[in-house]
Design a protein around this motif. Structure first.
Motif, PDB file in Angstrom:
ATOM      1  N   THR A  52       1.026  71.265  25.391  1.00 39.08           N
ATOM      2  CA  THR A  52       1.416  71.098  26.904  1.00 39.08           C
ATOM      3  C   THR A  52       1.269  72.268  27.597  1.00 39.08           C
ATOM      4  O   THR A  52       1.339  72.451  28.664  1.00 39.08           O
ATOM      5  CB  THR A  52       3.159  70.918  26.929  1.00 39.08           C
ATOM      6  OG1 THR A  52       3.601  71.992  26.341  1.00 39.08           O
ATOM      7  CG2 THR A  52       3.676  69.680  26.172  1.00 39.08           C
ATOM      8  N   ARG A  53       0.361  73.148  27.041  1.00 42.99           N
ATOM      9  CA  ARG A  53      -0.277  74.403  27.309  1.00 42.99           C
ATOM     10  C   ARG A  53       0.882  75.099  28.064  1.00 42.99           C
ATOM     11  O   ARG A  53       0.959  75.741  29.302  1.00 42.99           O
ATOM     12  CB  ARG A  53      -1.432  74.134  28.304  1.00 42.99           C
ATOM     13  CG  ARG A  53      -2.519  73.527  27.871  1.00 42.99           C
ATOM     14  CD  ARG A  53      -3.678  73.173  28.820  1.00 42.99           C
ATOM     15  NE  ARG A  53      -4.569  72.618  28.194  1.00 42.99           N
ATOM     16  CZ  ARG A  53      -5.608  71.885  28.838  1.00 42.99           C
ATOM     17  NH1 ARG A  53      -5.624  71.918  30.242  1.00 42.99           N
ATOM     18  NH2 ARG A  53      -6.597  71.370  28.167  1.00 42.99           N
ATOM     19  N   GLY A  54       1.994  75.451  27.400  1.00 46.21           N
ATOM     20  CA  GLY A  54       3.068  76.201  27.887  1.00 46.21           C
ATOM     21  C   GLY A  54       4.090  75.340  28.760  1.00 46.21           C
ATOM     22  O   GLY A  54       5.002  76.012  29.001  1.00 46.21           O
ATOM     23  N   GLY A  55       3.475  74.074  29.090  1.00 47.61           N
ATOM     24  CA  GLY A  55       4.607  73.426  30.098  1.00 47.61           C
ATOM     25  C   GLY A  55       5.458  72.616  29.177  1.00 47.61           C
ATOM     26  O   GLY A  55       5.919  73.109  28.342  1.00 47.61           O
ATOM     27  N   ASN A  56       6.028  71.551  29.908  1.00 43.02           N
ATOM     28  CA  ASN A  56       6.741  70.737  29.236  1.00 43.02           C
ATOM     29  C   ASN A  56       6.374  69.015  29.071  1.00 43.02           C
ATOM     30  O   ASN A  56       7.016  68.261  28.414  1.00 43.02           O
ATOM     31  CB  ASN A  56       8.200  70.581  29.745  1.00 43.02           C
ATOM     32  CG  ASN A  56       8.170  70.030  31.117  1.00 43.02           C
ATOM     33  OD1 ASN A  56       7.323  69.826  31.683  1.00 43.02           O
ATOM     34  ND2 ASN A  56       9.390  69.984  31.669  1.00 43.02           N
ATOM     35  N   GLN A  57       5.200  68.852  29.330  1.00 45.83           N
ATOM     36  CA  GLN A  57       4.454  67.568  29.310  1.00 45.83           C
ATOM     37  C   GLN A  57       2.972  67.558  28.944  1.00 45.83           C
ATOM     38  O   GLN A  57       2.231  68.525  29.379  1.00 45.83           O
ATOM     39  CB  GLN A  57       4.721  66.788  30.765  1.00 45.83           C
ATOM     40  CG  GLN A  57       6.205  66.556  31.212  1.00 45.83           C
ATOM     41  CD  GLN A  57       6.202  65.579  32.377  1.00 45.83           C
ATOM     42  OE1 GLN A  57       5.300  64.983  32.490  1.00 45.83           O
ATOM     43  NE2 GLN A  57       7.021  66.364  33.322  1.00 45.83           N
ATOM     44  N   ALA A  58       2.588  66.799  28.296  1.00 45.02           N
ATOM     45  CA  ALA A  58       1.083  66.284  27.884  1.00 45.02           C
ATOM     46  C   ALA A  58       0.908  64.708  27.979  1.00 45.02           C
ATOM     47  O   ALA A  58       1.973  64.174  27.424  1.00 45.02           O
ATOM     48  CB  ALA A  58       0.775  67.169  26.613  1.00 45.02           C
ATOM     49  N   LEU A  59      -0.422  64.370  28.137  1.00 39.72           N
ATOM     50  CA  LEU A  59      -0.714  63.058  28.159  1.00 39.72           C
ATOM     51  C   LEU A  59      -1.385  62.784  26.788  1.00 39.72           C
ATOM     52  O   LEU A  59      -2.524  63.679  26.520  1.00 39.72           O
ATOM     53  CB  LEU A  59      -1.619  62.643  29.392  1.00 39.72           C
ATOM     54  CG  LEU A  59      -0.807  62.621  30.547  1.00 39.72           C
ATOM     55  CD1 LEU A  59      -1.753  62.365  31.828  1.00 39.72           C
ATOM     56  CD2 LEU A  59       0.423  61.529  30.599  1.00 39.72           C
ATOM     57  N   ILE A  60      -1.051  61.885  26.036  1.00 36.17           N
ATOM     58  CA  ILE A  60      -1.853  61.651  24.828  1.00 36.17           C
ATOM     59  C   ILE A  60      -2.337  60.150  24.790  1.00 36.17           C
ATOM     60  O   ILE A  60      -1.813  59.137  25.214  1.00 36.17           O
ATOM     61  CB  ILE A  60      -0.825  61.479  23.662  1.00 36.17           C
ATOM     62  CG1 ILE A  60      -0.163  63.021  23.518  1.00 36.17           C
ATOM     63  CG2 ILE A  60      -1.386  61.141  22.330  1.00 36.17           C
ATOM     64  CD1 ILE A  60       0.993  62.891  22.519  1.00 36.17           C
ATOM     65  N   ILE A  61      -3.632  60.074  24.727  1.00 38.80           N
ATOM     66  CA  ILE A  61      -4.385  58.837  24.708  1.00 38.80           C
ATOM     67  C   ILE A  61      -4.666  58.269  23.505  1.00 38.80           C
ATOM     68  O   ILE A  61      -5.407  58.975  22.488  1.00 38.80           O
ATOM     69  CB  ILE A  61      -5.812  58.940  25.605  1.00 38.80           C
ATOM     70  CG1 ILE A  61      -5.400  59.457  27.137  1.00 38.80           C
ATOM     71  CG2 ILE A  61      -6.504  57.579  25.944  1.00 38.80           C
ATOM     72  CD1 ILE A  61      -6.622  59.881  27.874  1.00 38.80           C
ATOM     73  N   LEU A  62      -4.350  57.023  23.426  1.00 39.21           N
ATOM     74  CA  LEU A  62      -4.846  56.234  21.935  1.00 39.21           C
ATOM     75  C   LEU A  62      -5.457  54.975  22.326  1.00 39.21           C
ATOM     76  O   LEU A  62      -4.715  54.207  22.969  1.00 39.21           O
ATOM     77  CB  LEU A  62      -3.387  56.074  20.912  1.00 39.21           C
ATOM     78  CG  LEU A  62      -3.694  55.231  19.770  1.00 39.21           C
ATOM     79  CD1 LEU A  62      -4.603  55.961  18.846  1.00 39.21           C
ATOM     80  CD2 LEU A  62      -2.499  54.882  19.163  1.00 39.21           C
ATOM     81  N   ASP A  63      -6.710  54.737  21.836  1.00 36.10           N
ATOM     82  CA  ASP A  63      -7.666  53.703  22.360  1.00 36.10           C
ATOM     83  C   ASP A  63      -7.428  53.571  23.906  1.00 36.10           C
ATOM     84  O   ASP A  63      -7.853  54.658  24.513  1.00 36.10           O
ATOM     85  CB  ASP A  63      -7.061  52.421  21.804  1.00 36.10           C
ATOM     86  CG  ASP A  63      -7.221  52.371  20.315  1.00 36.10           C
ATOM     87  OD1 ASP A  63      -8.160  53.017  19.747  1.00 36.10           O
ATOM     88  OD2 ASP A  63      -6.318  51.681  19.519  1.00 36.10           O
ATOM     89  N   ASP A  64      -6.878  52.533  24.571  1.00 37.94           N
ATOM     90  CA  ASP A  64      -6.935  52.627  26.103  1.00 37.94           C
ATOM     91  C   ASP A  64      -5.506  52.752  26.392  1.00 37.94           C
ATOM     92  O   ASP A  64      -5.329  52.301  27.694  1.00 37.94           O
ATOM     93  CB  ASP A  64      -7.464  51.135  26.495  1.00 37.94           C
ATOM     94  CG  ASP A  64      -6.889  50.163  26.061  1.00 37.94           C
ATOM     95  OD1 ASP A  64      -5.896  50.032  25.116  1.00 37.94           O
ATOM     96  OD2 ASP A  64      -7.121  48.975  26.692  1.00 37.94           O
ATOM     97  N   GLN A  65      -4.608  53.093  25.736  1.00 39.13           N
ATOM     98  CA  GLN A  65      -3.159  53.303  25.995  1.00 39.13           C
ATOM     99  C   GLN A  65      -2.859  54.915  26.365  1.00 39.13           C
ATOM    100  O   GLN A  65      -3.359  55.686  25.738  1.00 39.13           O
ATOM    101  CB  GLN A  65      -2.029  52.689  25.055  1.00 39.13           C
ATOM    102  CG  GLN A  65      -2.542  51.404  24.655  1.00 39.13           C
ATOM    103  CD  GLN A  65      -1.897  50.287  25.794  1.00 39.13           C
ATOM    104  OE1 GLN A  65      -0.779  50.546  26.124  1.00 39.13           O
ATOM    105  NE2 GLN A  65      -2.636  49.271  26.090  1.00 39.13           N
ATOM    106  N   MET A  66      -2.027  55.062  27.308  1.00 37.35           N
ATOM    107  CA  MET A  66      -1.738  56.361  27.704  1.00 37.35           C
ATOM    108  C   MET A  66      -0.128  56.741  27.568  1.00 37.35           C
ATOM    109  O   MET A  66       0.649  55.936  27.714  1.00 37.35           O
ATOM    110  CB  MET A  66      -1.893  56.919  29.119  1.00 37.35           C
ATOM    111  CG  MET A  66      -1.829  58.413  29.310  1.00 37.35           C
ATOM    112  SD  MET A  66      -2.161  58.798  31.152  1.00 37.35           S
ATOM    113  CE  MET A  66      -4.257  58.176  31.217  1.00 37.35           C
ATOM    114  N   TYR A  67       0.181  57.643  26.595  1.00 39.37           N
ATOM    115  CA  TYR A  67       1.548  58.184  26.246  1.00 39.37           C
ATOM    116  C   TYR A  67       1.709  59.484  26.993  1.00 39.37           C
ATOM    117  O   TYR A  67       1.121  60.296  27.143  1.00 39.37           O
ATOM    118  CB  TYR A  67       1.795  58.127  24.907  1.00 39.37           C
ATOM    119  CG  TYR A  67       1.499  56.830  24.291  1.00 39.37           C
ATOM    120  CD1 TYR A  67       2.398  55.849  23.748  1.00 39.37           C
ATOM    121  CD2 TYR A  67       0.107  56.507  23.726  1.00 39.37           C
ATOM    122  CE1 TYR A  67       2.202  54.909  23.242  1.00 39.37           C
ATOM    123  CE2 TYR A  67       0.046  55.278  22.974  1.00 39.37           C
ATOM    124  CZ  TYR A  67       1.145  54.260  22.862  1.00 39.37           C
ATOM    125  OH  TYR A  67       0.715  53.255  22.299  1.00 39.37           O
TER     126      TYR A  67
END
Length: 58
Positions: free
Chosen positions: A29-44
């Protein structure tokens, strides 16, 4: 046919947990509280709560 457990493949002196990749959530999260994770064509979305818990949503 005989089933083989993952522990049967472990190298001597190496635990199963030591062979699993580890990632620090605060670095993701680079010190924040959120990150996006991509698996195939799905975003989490990975979120760190105020209580220090992790939530992963689609």
């Amino acid at each position: 046919m005989t089933a083989v457990r993952p522990a049967d493949f472990a190298q001597p002196g190496t635990s199963v947990l030591a062979r699993i990749p580890q990632h620090d959530a605060t670095q993701l999260t680079r010190g924040g509280n959120q990150a996006l994770i991509i698996l195939d064509d799905q975003m989490y979305q990975l979120r760190i709560t105020r209580a220090g818990k992790l939530i992963l949503t689609k």
